[in-house]
Design a protein around this motif. Structure first.
Motif, PDB file in Angstrom:
ATOM      1  N   VAL A  94       0.857  -1.187   0.000  1.00 30.75           N
ATOM      2  CA  VAL A  94       0.000   0.000   0.000  1.00 30.75           C
ATOM      3  C   VAL A  94       0.890   1.233   0.000  1.00 30.75           C
ATOM      4  N   ILE A  95       0.636   2.158  -0.913  1.00 27.72           N
ATOM      5  CA  ILE A  95       1.416   3.396  -0.979  1.00 27.72           C
ATOM      6  C   ILE A  95       0.783   4.429  -0.057  1.00 27.72           C
ATOM      7  N   VAL A  96       1.615   5.020   0.787  1.00 27.27           N
ATOM      8  CA  VAL A  96       1.186   6.042   1.740  1.00 27.27           C
ATOM      9  C   VAL A  96       2.116   7.236   1.610  1.00 27.27           C
ATOM     10  N   PHE A  97       1.531   8.428   1.560  1.00 29.87           N
ATOM     11  CA  PHE A  97       2.339   9.643   1.499  1.00 29.87           C
ATOM     12  C   PHE A  97       2.777  10.059   2.906  1.00 29.87           C
ATOM     13  N   GLU A  98       4.026  10.503   2.992  1.00 25.39           N
ATOM     14  CA  GLU A  98       4.522  11.100   4.228  1.00 25.39           C
ATOM     15  C   GLU A  98       4.407  12.617   4.133  1.00 25.39           C
ATOM     16  N   TYR A 152       6.419   4.025   1.192  1.00 20.80           N
ATOM     17  CA  TYR A 152       6.288   5.430   1.561  1.00 20.80           C
ATOM     18  C   TYR A 152       6.774   6.340   0.437  1.00 20.80           C
ATOM     19  N   VAL A 153       6.003   7.402   0.191  1.00 19.24           N
ATOM     20  CA  VAL A 153       6.387   8.440  -0.764  1.00 19.24           C
ATOM     21  C   VAL A 153       6.264   9.784  -0.051  1.00 19.24           C
ATOM     22  N   PRO A 154       7.371  10.510   0.146  1.00 16.03           N
ATOM     23  CA  PRO A 154       7.276  11.758   0.912  1.00 16.03           C
ATOM     24  C   PRO A 154       6.721  12.919   0.088  1.00 16.03           C
TER      25      PRO A 154
END
Length: 433
Positions: free
Chosen positions: A132-136, A155-157
């Motif tokens: 699952v891709i989650v933004f930081e 994680y994608v900041p």
């Protein structure tokens, strides 16, 4: 309390002390911020950490709750999917903004708060090893909710403006690197999570950003979980990703929160909206997790949605919160502390790069080993009696440096609390560079 002889599950074993100020009067769980507040020489501590409201829901909502408590049928189990009146009220409220006539029986499910709804979505669709891709920065509950069914987080900041230490700027300037986003997608990626308006940044994803995310979701056949719990509090144009196209509607679960909408975070009434073939599996998970949600408060929320427009509540709520944000941020402008101007929600991120903590200042180990924002948060509590949240709690260690000079302030408080907080912040003048 003695240590249990039983081994906890790996998901909970060895977790470090967290940041949360669960409640100003919670003495059972002395978290980092709570511990600092309890031992601060400056009392009482002004709490602008956790985002619970400092005031009651409007009178018409409270009246609806009192009425529901007096009705026999409202004090018994509700259907698993939610009370029919509430599902209809939500369908009627959101059909115009989603650009389609929602079916309240098949496209809405009521959950015990938005967080349980998010957990239900992950439980419904994730198999062990799914990504699952989650933004930081992220709402920290996402992570445990993904990991419980065996999912893995990628994680994608979101990156703050490079001059955020010297210039106040719009939260819109926290940017997504779309090439980095696409590079994070693998053959195991199942879902992408977005949060708009965003906690803690206050950014509202623009139509162009939503469309680019949507293009990637369609290209790679991903589900989208769109966390829109602050959707009633927008100060620039807001749109839901599910409204962008039929293809995006078909793969999106939209999460909402009556607690955030009506100043009643303790009521724990959330909801998910989406196509029938997705909602039915969320409902199945919800049934196994808690069966059904609180009946009288569901009925009260139904009345709240039904009456909100005629009461002028939505405009009043937005205007009041925007005014509170502006009222509080006056002190940042006065002291030359840059901040991100929120586009939505009720959090403000202030940049404290200019604050100089004295050399050899003493911190407990739980703080000394964490990024600078934890030290800033501790310092503010100890020196001026003001509690805020260090946002690196919402980052991986790899990307914590992006936010280590920021603190998050919850603005959903009474004006006298905001004014007291402003007075406390003025006490930092001696430490400002």
């Amino acid at each position: 309390m003695t240590e249990t002889p039983f081994q906890p599950a790996a998901r909970f074993a060895g977790q470090r002390q967290d940041v949360w100020l669960a409640h100003p009067h919670d003495t059972d769980h002395m978290t980092i911020i709570n511990d600092a507040a309890a031992n601060s020489p400056v009392q009482p501590v002004v709490h602008m950490g956790q985002g619970f409201f400092g005031y009651n829901p409007p009178q018409f909502v409270l009246d609806a709750a009192r009425d529901a408590l007096g009705r026999v049928e409202c004090n018994q189990y509700s259907p698993t999917k939610g009370r029919p009146r509430l599902k209809q009220a939500i369908a009627s409220s959101f059909s115009p903004t989603l650009g389609r006539e929602l079916n309240p029986e098949t496209e809405v499910v009521i959950t015990t708060g938005a967080n349980e709804g998010i957990l239900c979505a992950f439980m419904a669709f994730l198999e062990p090893g799914d990504e699952v891709i989650v933004f930081e920065p992220f709402f920290d509950q996402y992570i445990s909710n993904i990991e419980m069914p065996g999912g893995k987080v990628r994680y994608v900041p979101m990156k703050p403006p490079i001059d955020g230490a010297t210039r106040t700027s719009s939260a819109a300037e926290w940017n997504i690197d779309f090439q980095e986003l696409e590079n994070s997608i693998s053959s195991r990626t199942k879902m992408i999570v977005i949060n708009t308006p965003h906690n803690p940044v206050g950014k509202i994803l623009s139509s162009a950003e939503l469309d680019r995310i949507g293009e990637l979701a369609i290209k790679h056949d991903l589900l989208i979980l769109s966390d829109e719990v602050y959707q009633s509090l927008f100060y620039v144009p807001f749109t839901s990703i599910a409204a962008r196209s039929p293809d995006l509607w078909a793969r999106t679960l939209t999460v909402g929160s009556a607690g955030k909408a009506f100043y009643a975070t303790g009521w724990r009434i959330g909801y998910l909206i989406g196509p029938e073939n997705l909602i039915k599996y969320v409902t199945a998970a919800h049934m196994r997790i808690c069966y059904s949600s609180v009946s009288p408060l569901q009925e009260a929320v139904a009345v709240a949605f039904e009456q909100a427009n005629q009461m002028g509540f939505w405009d009043k709520s937005r205007n009041e919160m925007k005014s509170k944000i502006e009222r509080f941020c006056e002190v940042f402008d006065e002291m030359g502390i840059p901040y991100s101007i929120p586009e939505g929600g009720y959090f403000v991120m202030g940049n404290f790069t200019k604050l100089r903590i004295p050399d050899h200042y003493t911190f407990p180990e739980s703080v000394a080993s964490r990024p600078r924002d934890f030290k800033l948060a501790w310092f503010l509590i100890q020196e001026i009696g003001l509690a805020a949240i260090p946002p690196t709690e919402f980052y991986t260690d790899l990307n914590a440096h992006l936010a280590e000079n920021y603190l998050r302030f919850a603005i959903c408080k009474n004006d006298e609390v905001l004014d007291m907080a402003k007075d406390r912040l003025r006490g930092l003048r001696a430490f400002m560079q």
